[in-house]
Design a protein around this motif. Structure first.
Motif, PDB file in Angstrom:
ATOM      1  N   ALA A  53       0.665  -1.087  -0.103  1.00  0.00           N
ATOM      2  CA  ALA A  53      -0.451   0.021  -0.016  1.00  0.00           C
ATOM      3  C   ALA A  53       1.260   1.803   0.066  1.00  0.00           C
ATOM      4  O   ALA A  53       2.032   0.855   0.535  1.00  0.00           O
ATOM      5  N   TYR A  54       0.700   2.499  -0.614  1.00  0.00           N
ATOM      6  CA  TYR A  54       1.440   3.383  -1.170  1.00  0.00           C
ATOM      7  C   TYR A  54       0.570   5.054  -0.549  1.00  0.00           C
ATOM      8  O   TYR A  54      -0.840   4.607  -1.057  1.00  0.00           O
ATOM      9  N   ASP A  55       0.774   6.240  -0.213  1.00  0.00           N
ATOM     10  CA  ASP A  55       1.089   7.408  -0.578  1.00  0.00           C
ATOM     11  C   ASP A  55       1.179   8.257  -2.186  1.00  0.00           C
ATOM     12  O   ASP A  55       2.492   7.324  -2.423  1.00  0.00           O
ATOM     13  N   ARG A  56       0.162   8.212  -3.025  1.00  0.00           N
ATOM     14  CA  ARG A  56       0.801   9.173  -4.503  1.00  0.00           C
ATOM     15  C   ARG A  56       1.962  10.240  -3.607  1.00  0.00           C
ATOM     16  O   ARG A  56       1.305  10.339  -2.924  1.00  0.00           O
ATOM     17  N   ALA A  57       2.068  10.505  -5.165  1.00  0.00           N
ATOM     18  CA  ALA A  57       3.239  11.529  -4.710  1.00  0.00           C
ATOM     19  C   ALA A  57       2.054  12.688  -4.528  1.00  0.00           C
ATOM     20  O   ALA A  57       1.653  12.686  -5.126  1.00  0.00           O
ATOM     21  N   GLY A  63       5.697  13.071   1.100  1.00  0.00           N
ATOM     22  CA  GLY A  63       6.068  14.456   0.588  1.00  0.00           C
ATOM     23  C   GLY A  63       5.112  15.208  -0.615  1.00  0.00           C
ATOM     24  O   GLY A  63       4.811  15.222  -1.886  1.00  0.00           O
ATOM     25  N   ARG A  64       6.034  16.582  -0.221  1.00  0.00           N
ATOM     26  CA  ARG A  64       4.945  17.287  -1.657  1.00  0.00           C
ATOM     27  C   ARG A  64       5.841  17.807  -2.697  1.00  0.00           C
ATOM     28  O   ARG A  64       7.059  17.518  -3.242  1.00  0.00           O
ATOM     29  N   ILE A  65       4.821  17.879  -3.711  1.00  0.00           N
ATOM     30  CA  ILE A  65       5.132  18.325  -5.220  1.00  0.00           C
ATOM     31  C   ILE A  65       5.475  19.460  -5.811  1.00  0.00           C
ATOM     32  O   ILE A  65       3.119  19.634  -5.565  1.00  0.00           O
ATOM     33  N   SER A  66       5.631  19.902  -6.740  1.00  0.00           N
ATOM     34  CA  SER A  66       5.301  21.657  -7.792  1.00  0.00           C
ATOM     35  C   SER A  66       4.456  20.939  -8.710  1.00  0.00           C
ATOM     36  O   SER A  66       4.680  19.740  -9.662  1.00  0.00           O
ATOM     37  N   GLY A  67       3.700  21.486  -8.899  1.00  0.00           N
ATOM     38  CA  GLY A  67       2.934  21.553 -10.059  1.00  0.00           C
ATOM     39  C   GLY A  67       2.222  20.539  -9.595  1.00  0.00           C
ATOM     40  O   GLY A  67       1.430  19.840  -8.640  1.00  0.00           O
ATOM     41  N   ARG A  68       0.767  19.739 -10.500  1.00  0.00           N
ATOM     42  CA  ARG A  68      -0.477  18.900 -10.723  1.00  0.00           C
ATOM     43  C   ARG A  68      -0.111  18.054 -11.549  1.00  0.00           C
ATOM     44  O   ARG A  68       0.979  17.733 -12.581  1.00  0.00           O
TER      45      ARG A  68
END
Length: 278
Positions: A53-57, A63-68
């Motif tokens: 099981a995982y958390d999407r980017a 953690g946070r990412i820039s953009g969508r």
């Protein structure tokens, strides 16, 4: 449980592995959710298979990412994550928006995909989604308010009663700390916008049908006042399953949060796809 950050496509996703055995199962959550969404199901399969099981980017511990990211980006991340973590074939279990991600990823997973379980997955062909861009704008206004208010824990607690009732106290506490925060809600808004952008593309060029055995579960219980829309969604989920080379459709006595309301059923259908159930 301990986890690790796995690099994918210039980003990272946070992955937790549990269970034991030679078989593998990977879980893809719906919009606004991450690895904790599957907490009710994982213990039921722990003695059957290795579970991922995982958390999407951009979500929770990834953690946070820039953009969508678009649905295709999420599918590419899912594919890359399984290549890094899972050594061979596996069953993929996906909920709601995660169904779009899983179906797109299935095009690239090929024979590694042993089975696909779509849990009340979004059927883009339903007329409910004809004006989904407008619906998304309305939902986004609500989420924008929630994003500002979620910095106050008591308010986040108040507007998440459905999750508080559906999950255990420990899981809900983690969801509250990771997903129902300003950053988590901001990411949920991006995911909702990704769905709106994907629907016309999926309609114009649907993903290739998965060649593996596929089970499609539909929530039989509609939210009050949304019975006609709910009926249309179920019908199009049924049609999708009927059009697959090896598809099966089943109505489930549950609302949309089937993994929380009917975890034993989700675990049982996963075992069937593994070839370990009736």
């Amino acid at each position: 449980m301990p986890g690790r950050r796995v690099p994918v496509n210039g980003r990272h996703v946070y992955v937790e592995e549990s269970g034991q055995g030679q078989d593998w199962v990977v879980f893809e959550a719906g919009a606004g959710c991450g690895r904790t969404f599957w907490d009710p199901v994982l213990p039921l399969l722990a003695g059957t298979a290795r579970l991922v099981a995982y958390d999407r980017a951009g979500r929770a511990l990834s953690g946070r990412i820039s953009g969508r990211l678009g649905i295709d980006d999420m599918a590419a991340d899912l594919t890359a994550m399984t290549e890094a973590v899972v050594p061979g074939e596996f069953v993929l279990v996906a909920h709601s928006m995660g169904g779009l991600v899983a179906r797109r990823a299935a095009e690239h997973l090929g024979p590694r995909l042993r089975g696909l379980l779509l849990v009340d997955a979004l059927p883009e062909t339903s007329p409910v989604y004809d004006t989904w861009d407008q619906t998304t704008k309305k939902v986004d206004r609500v989420l924008a308010v929630m994003q500002r208010l979620s910095q106050f824990a008591p308010l986040a607690w108040l507007f998440s009663g459905n999750l508080r009732r559906a999950f255990s106290a420990d899981t809900y506490k983690t969801i509250l700390a990771e997903d129902l925060t300003p950053a988590g809600t901001a990411q949920t808004r991006k995911e909702m916008q990704a769905v709106a952008a994907a629907i016309p593309r999926f309609r114009a060029q649907p993903p290739q049908p998965p060649k593996c055995p596929t089970i499609v579960l539909s929530a039989a219980h509609a939210a009050r006042g949304r019975e006609p829309q709910h009926a249309a969604i179920r019908e199009h989920q049924r049609r999708y399953a009927a059009g697959l080379p090896d598809g099966r459709h089943e109505d489930v006595a549950s609302g949309h949060l089937i993994p929380a309301e009917q975890p034993h059923l989700v675990a049982d259908r996963t075992r069937r796809l593994l070839g370990r159930g009736a």
